[in-house]
Write an enzyme that holds these catalytic residues in place. Structure first.
Site, PDB file in Angstrom:
ATOM      1  N   LYS A 265       0.835  -1.190   0.000  1.00  0.00           N
ATOM      2  CA  LYS A 265       0.000   0.000   0.000  1.00  0.00           C
ATOM      3  C   LYS A 265       0.882   1.257   0.000  1.00  0.00           C
ATOM      4  CE  LYS A 265      -2.314   1.599   3.653  1.00  0.00           C
ATOM      5  NZ  LYS A 265      -2.223   3.033   3.380  1.00  0.00           N
ATOM      6  N   ARG A 266       1.982   1.158   0.721  1.00  0.00           N
ATOM      7  CA  ARG A 266       2.887   2.312   0.795  1.00  0.00           C
ATOM      8  C   ARG A 266       3.482   2.664  -0.579  1.00  0.00           C
ATOM      9  NH1 ARG A 266       6.311   0.108   4.346  1.00  0.00           N
ATOM     10  NH2 ARG A 266       4.649  -1.009   5.392  1.00  0.00           N
TER      11      ARG A 266
END
Ligand code: GLU
Length: 511
Positions: A265-266
């Protein structure tokens, strides 16, 4: 596929409701689904919520909504029902203890009475402490303690967990549908907890018991579960027999765009693209995460691009509908290596699907964005027509706003700077005569007739039509993009076009 003729294919997706669904999770759903449908079997959604400490409100609904958006409807699930329910592990709690007891009786598992403090103390004493064959006899459990002591502790209702008794050194082998033969040495695996003090099973026990009770024949899951496979194999072997075990397919990872490690997600936050299927707001941190759906992807495109992350049909074909994926899907074309995620390519898939989609369907999807942008749509059929004219130019659904807003309201910002270098009185006179003709509606609102009129007027005035197209486009659109200029005029109609020409001529005359 090796399946006895009478064995119905039953596959499951078994997520833990701990947050938004990463695209890797949706790909796992998809491959399970494709396999089930290919073999006329059933696709089951089971919610693995035994770890109450990781339970996140809203996550189960999010999973259901994502599956619904993608069109991957389960045949059995907590909401669709089915003959093998309940489909939430937390509602199956009473089913598991007997299997833990059976494993203890057979010597394949044991009671462990160590308290959290005792375990903490061990972790401090021994770096990288593992509860395993090397350490278990130094701990407080039914293998290390005398039988009377164990009976006393149990009679006194001392809290305990049940741990698997990993054999010292045994080779465990299974045939992965993607990777082929996979071997484990049990000496490398610790004594995982199977049943917790509150009698809730851990994932390791529940996954085996439920796959058995739900008659699961095949299971696709992410390769991060491969290290757990030896635990599951042993539980299968000792409870139900290995011949009952589903055939597993461990899917390769979806990698970062540069190929260096698992896409997280980062990475999406850092590089500006979605990684989750739909928008997700963490209820605890309130941190929002953007999804493919809200970014403006079509479900058909999302499903298509996920299928191509780790699979192809052996040809150069890249565009597949869900039905054609079901028809073409084959396990031998699933790649063993990780698949790099490429956002530009993802957008390409979406553009291709926008081009192929029905205009009325697209109009429905983009109407809320038009409302949000305060663009009034008086006539829905007009929007459908406009969609048809601009869709080739849209990669994401929000692109429809800038690509078509000038069909609804005239632009106020006009790029006159791009007209001025080649502007002269002859052109000004030409556009004045076009404007007059449009104002008096002497030309019908028909692209072919408008073009013929425009060209003959240019020729009459000794001008090249080619030199007039760019200024004309800028007058109508405000900028240098958009579909054919005569299509624009035909749709906004000549009277409106006349006003736009006038507005621009006024601006140009001030320079
Ligand atoms: N509950 C596990 C997960 O969250 C399921 C893994 C499996 O499919 O066995 O992914």
């Amino acid at each position: 596929m090796e399946n006895s003729a009478d064995q119905m294919v039953r596959v499951r997706f078994a997520p833990s409701p701990t947050g938004g669904l990463h695209l890797g999770g949706v790909r796992t759903v998809l491959f399970n689904y494709l396999f089930a449908k290919k073999y006329k079997g059933q696709f089951i959604l089971r919610i693995e919520d035994t770890d109450q400490s990781r339970f996140v409100p809203g996550a189960e609904q999010y999973i259901l909504d994502t599956l619904a958006w993608c069109g991957l409807t389960p045949d059995e699930s907590p909401v669709h029902g089915g003959a093998y329910g309940p489909y939430r592990q937390s509602e199956r709690k009473p089913m598991y203890k007997q299997y833990a007891s059976q494993l203890i009786e057979q010597g394949n598992a044991y009671y462990a009475f160590d308290t959290a403090e005792e375990l903490d103390a061990k972790r401090k004493e021994i770096p990288n402490f593992q509860y395993n064959r090397a350490t278990r006899m130094g701990m407080k459990n039914s293998l290390s303690l005398p039988a009377e002591e164990v009976t006393r502790l149990l009679n006194e209702s001392t809290p305990y967990v049940v741990r698997i008794n990993m054999p010292d050194s045994e080779e465990l082998v299974f045939e992965d549908l993607i990777r082929g033969e996979v071997k484990f040495d049990t000496s490398m695996v610790d004594d995982k907890v199977l049943l917790k003090a509150d009698e809730m099973p851990t994932y390791h026990l529940a996954v085996v018991v439920d796959d058995y009770l739900m008659k699961i024949t095949h299971a696709f899951r992410g390769e991060e579960w491969l290290p757990s496979a030896p635990v599951h194999i042993l539980v299968w072997k000792n409870l139900f027999g290995l011949d009952q075990m589903p055939q597993w397919a461990h899917l390769p990872l979806i990698l970062k765009p540069d190929g260096n490690g698992k896409l997280s997600k980062r990475d999406g936050d850092r590089l500006g693209f979605p990684v989750f299927a739909m928008d997700w707001t963490d209820p605890n941190t309130k941190e929002p995460t953007i999804g493919f759906k809200e970014r403006g992807f079509l479900p058909a495109a999302f499903v298509n691009l996920l299928a191509m992350l780790g699979w192809n049909d052996g040809t150069d074909q890249e565009l597949f509908s869900l039905d054609s994926l079901i028809e073409k899907f084959s396990l031998d074309r699933v790649h063993k290596g990780g698949a790099k995620f490429d956002y530009e390519k993802a957008k390409w898939f979406n553009q291709e699907w926008i081009k192929q989609s029905d205009n009325a369907y697209l109009a429905n999807l983009v109407t809320p964005s038009f409302e949000a942008a305060k663009i009034e749509i008086h006539e829905p059929s007009y929007l459908v027509k406009v969609i048809g004219l601009v869709k080739e130019r849209c990669q994401l659904l929000p692109d429809f706003i800038p690509q078509s807003s000038f069909f609804f309201t005239a632009a106020t910002e006009i790029d006159t700077a791009s007209i001025l270098p080649k502007w002269d009185p002859a052109k000004a006179a030409f556009f004045t005569s076009v404007m007059d003709a449009y104002k008096h509606q002497t030309v019908p609102n028909d692209a072919t007739l408008l073009e013929a009129h425009f060209k003959s007027l240019a020729t009459e005035q000794g001008l090249k039509p080619g030199d007039l197209m760019l200024p004309f486009r800028i007058m109508l659109v405000g900028d240098k993009f958009g579909p054919g200029v005569f299509d624009i005029v035909a749709n906004i109609e000549t009277q409106d076009a006349a006003k736009r020409i006038q507005y621009c001529l006024d601006l140009l005359s001030k320079n």
